[in-house]
Every structure is written in C-alpha cells, then in structure tokens.
Design a protein around this motif. Structure first.
Motif, PDB file in Angstrom:
ATOM      1  N   ALA A  39      33.767  72.560   1.638  1.00 20.86           N
ATOM      2  CA  ALA A  39      34.458  73.154   0.491  1.00 20.86           C
ATOM      3  C   ALA A  39      33.460  73.705  -0.514  1.00 20.86           C
ATOM      4  O   ALA A  39      33.683  74.757  -1.103  1.00 20.86           O
ATOM      5  N   GLU A  40      32.340  73.023  -0.708  1.00 24.10           N
ATOM      6  CA  GLU A  40      31.323  73.469  -1.656  1.00 24.10           C
ATOM      7  C   GLU A  40      30.670  74.768  -1.195  1.00 24.10           C
ATOM      8  O   GLU A  40      30.472  75.674  -1.991  1.00 24.10           O
ATOM      9  N   SER A  41      30.358  74.882   0.089  1.00 23.68           N
ATOM     10  CA  SER A  41      29.737  76.109   0.581  1.00 23.68           C
ATOM     11  C   SER A  41      30.729  77.273   0.531  1.00 23.68           C
ATOM     12  O   SER A  41      30.345  78.399   0.236  1.00 23.68           O
ATOM     13  N   ALA A 113      31.875  71.977 -11.414  1.00 25.28           N
ATOM     14  CA  ALA A 113      31.426  70.881 -10.549  1.00 25.28           C
ATOM     15  C   ALA A 113      32.588  69.950 -10.200  1.00 25.28           C
ATOM     16  O   ALA A 113      33.383  69.570 -11.058  1.00 25.28           O
ATOM     17  N   GLY A 114      32.685  69.635  -8.921  1.00 26.67           N
ATOM     18  CA  GLY A 114      33.681  68.682  -8.447  1.00 26.67           C
ATOM     19  C   GLY A 114      35.102  69.206  -8.380  1.00 26.67           C
ATOM     20  O   GLY A 114      36.045  68.437  -8.199  1.00 26.67           O
ATOM     21  N   THR A 115      35.290  70.514  -8.538  1.00 29.23           N
ATOM     22  CA  THR A 115      36.636  71.106  -8.477  1.00 29.23           C
ATOM     23  C   THR A 115      36.586  72.349  -7.594  1.00 29.23           C
ATOM     24  O   THR A 115      35.526  72.750  -7.121  1.00 29.23           O
ATOM     25  N   ARG A 116      37.748  72.964  -7.413  1.00 42.15           N
ATOM     26  CA  ARG A 116      37.830  74.244  -6.702  1.00 42.15           C
ATOM     27  C   ARG A 116      37.964  75.393  -7.702  1.00 42.15           C
ATOM     28  O   ARG A 116      38.374  76.486  -7.348  1.00 42.15           O
ATOM     29  N   LEU A 117      37.627  75.129  -8.963  1.00 38.73           N
ATOM     30  CA  LEU A 117      37.748  76.144 -10.003  1.00 38.73           C
ATOM     31  C   LEU A 117      36.451  76.920 -10.175  1.00 38.73           C
ATOM     32  O   LEU A 117      35.361  76.373 -10.056  1.00 38.73           O
ATOM     33  N   VAL A 118      36.607  78.203 -10.475  1.00 34.63           N
ATOM     34  CA  VAL A 118      35.480  79.075 -10.767  1.00 34.63           C
ATOM     35  C   VAL A 118      35.725  79.664 -12.148  1.00 34.63           C
ATOM     36  O   VAL A 118      36.805  80.185 -12.426  1.00 34.63           O
ATOM     37  N   ASP A 119      34.718  79.548 -13.027  1.00 37.70           N
ATOM     38  CA  ASP A 119      34.806  80.148 -14.359  1.00 37.70           C
ATOM     39  C   ASP A 119      34.214  81.544 -14.326  1.00 37.70           C
ATOM     40  O   ASP A 119      33.128  81.762 -13.768  1.00 37.70           O
TER      41      ASP A 119
END
Length: 188
Positions: A39-41, A113-119
């Motif tokens: 998920a991180e990649s 960090a630690g979520t599927r969110l992108v700012d």
C-alpha cells in the motif's frame, strides 16, 4: 510591501485496487503478495502520478494557465529589457516549459503517514487561481485514473474475447474429430 501568497489545500484518498478480483492475484505477475508494504509503494506511485507532467499539462490546458501565468511575467523587467534591446520573446516550447516549471515549483504533494490520504498544496498570489488549480488537479487525476482503468478493462475484454474464440475453435475441432471417429467406428 510584500505580495501575499495564498495556499490552497486538498486531501485525496487513494483507494487500493482489489487485486484478488476474480482470483487474479494467483495469475498476476505484478501481485504484491509477500511484499512488506504494497500500500505504501502504491501511495508513492500515485503521488508521483499527481506530480507528473502529463497530469499537470492537462491542468495547465484546462485552466489556460500559459496565458494567465505568463501574462503576469510579460510585464516584468526581463520583458521590458527584451523589448528595449529588440530581442524576441520566448517561443511556445519554452513558454510551456516555463509554465510547467512555475507550476511544479508552487505545487507540493505529500502522503499522510499511516493513511491512504495525500495532501495537495498549491501556492499562488491569486487565491482563486490556487483553489482552481487544486480542484482541477484532483479532477484531472481522478479522470486520468478512470480512463486508465477503462482502457485496462477494454484490453482485458478484448483478450478474453480472443481467448474465447480460441476455445470455441478447439471445441469445434474436437466435435468434428468426434463425429469422424463415430462415423469411422460405426457408432452412428
């Protein structure tokens, strides 16, 4: 005397693909099974796509930023010196690159960090432009993602149709051979 800079912000949730749809994980060469943090990649990949030239070019075209951003620069000192010295203005290719460089400089995309969110953050001296840019970027990213998935679905459909045709041909050959065998053996 300092020009105010406005910052527009958006958060985007990146959904993971269902890699086990129709048990495709078993046959997929790019399956993340056994990977420590798939998920991180994938999230980092989506961040790079958000910052990619193809997505930014679509936003620049949609908002007509080449004219808006370079219009402000044309009234600067460099433009005045070019006119005074009789030098040509920058060409369309360099203008496009200049706008892309300016947009990239003002854009910041980072995963939470630690979520599927992108700012997504965009700085501009024009608050409306900042908000419009962030909204257009998210819209174009989603649209490009939908288009890519649609294209993949179409290619899968075409591949399945081709495979089904091959199976149909094999079945017809097997039926013909069975009929020939039945006639030759006197089973009919």
């Amino acid at each position: 005397p300092q020009t105010p800079v406005y910052q527009a912000r958006a958060s985007l949730e990146i959904q993971n693909l269902n890699e086990n749809f129709l048990n495709m994980r078993d046959v997929s060469p790019t399956s993340n099974e056994g990977s420590s943090s798939p998920a991180e990649s994938d999230l980092q990949t989506q961040v790079k796509i958000l910052q990619s030239e193809s997505v930014l070019a679509r936003v620049i075209a949609k908002l007509n930023l080449e004219k808006k951003l370079l219009l402000d620069k044309d009234h600067g000192r460099l433009s005045a010196w070019r006119k005074a010295l009789g030098l040509p203005e920058s060409g369309p290719d360099s203008r496009r690159e200049e706008v892309l460089r300016l947009v990239t400089k003002n854009l910041k995309v980072s995963p939470e960090a630690g979520t599927r969110l992108v700012d997504i953050l965009y700085d501009s001296t024009d608050p409306q432009l900042a908000a419009d840019f962030v909204n257009a970027l998210t819209t174009e990213f989603i649209q490009q993602n939908v288009e890519a998935r649609w294209k993949t679905t179409q290619q899968t459909g075409e591949w399945l149709t081709h495979e089904m045709e091959g199976v149909r041909i094999k079945l017809e050959k097997s039926e013909d051979e069975l009929q020939r065998y039945a006639h030759a053996s006197g089973l009919l």
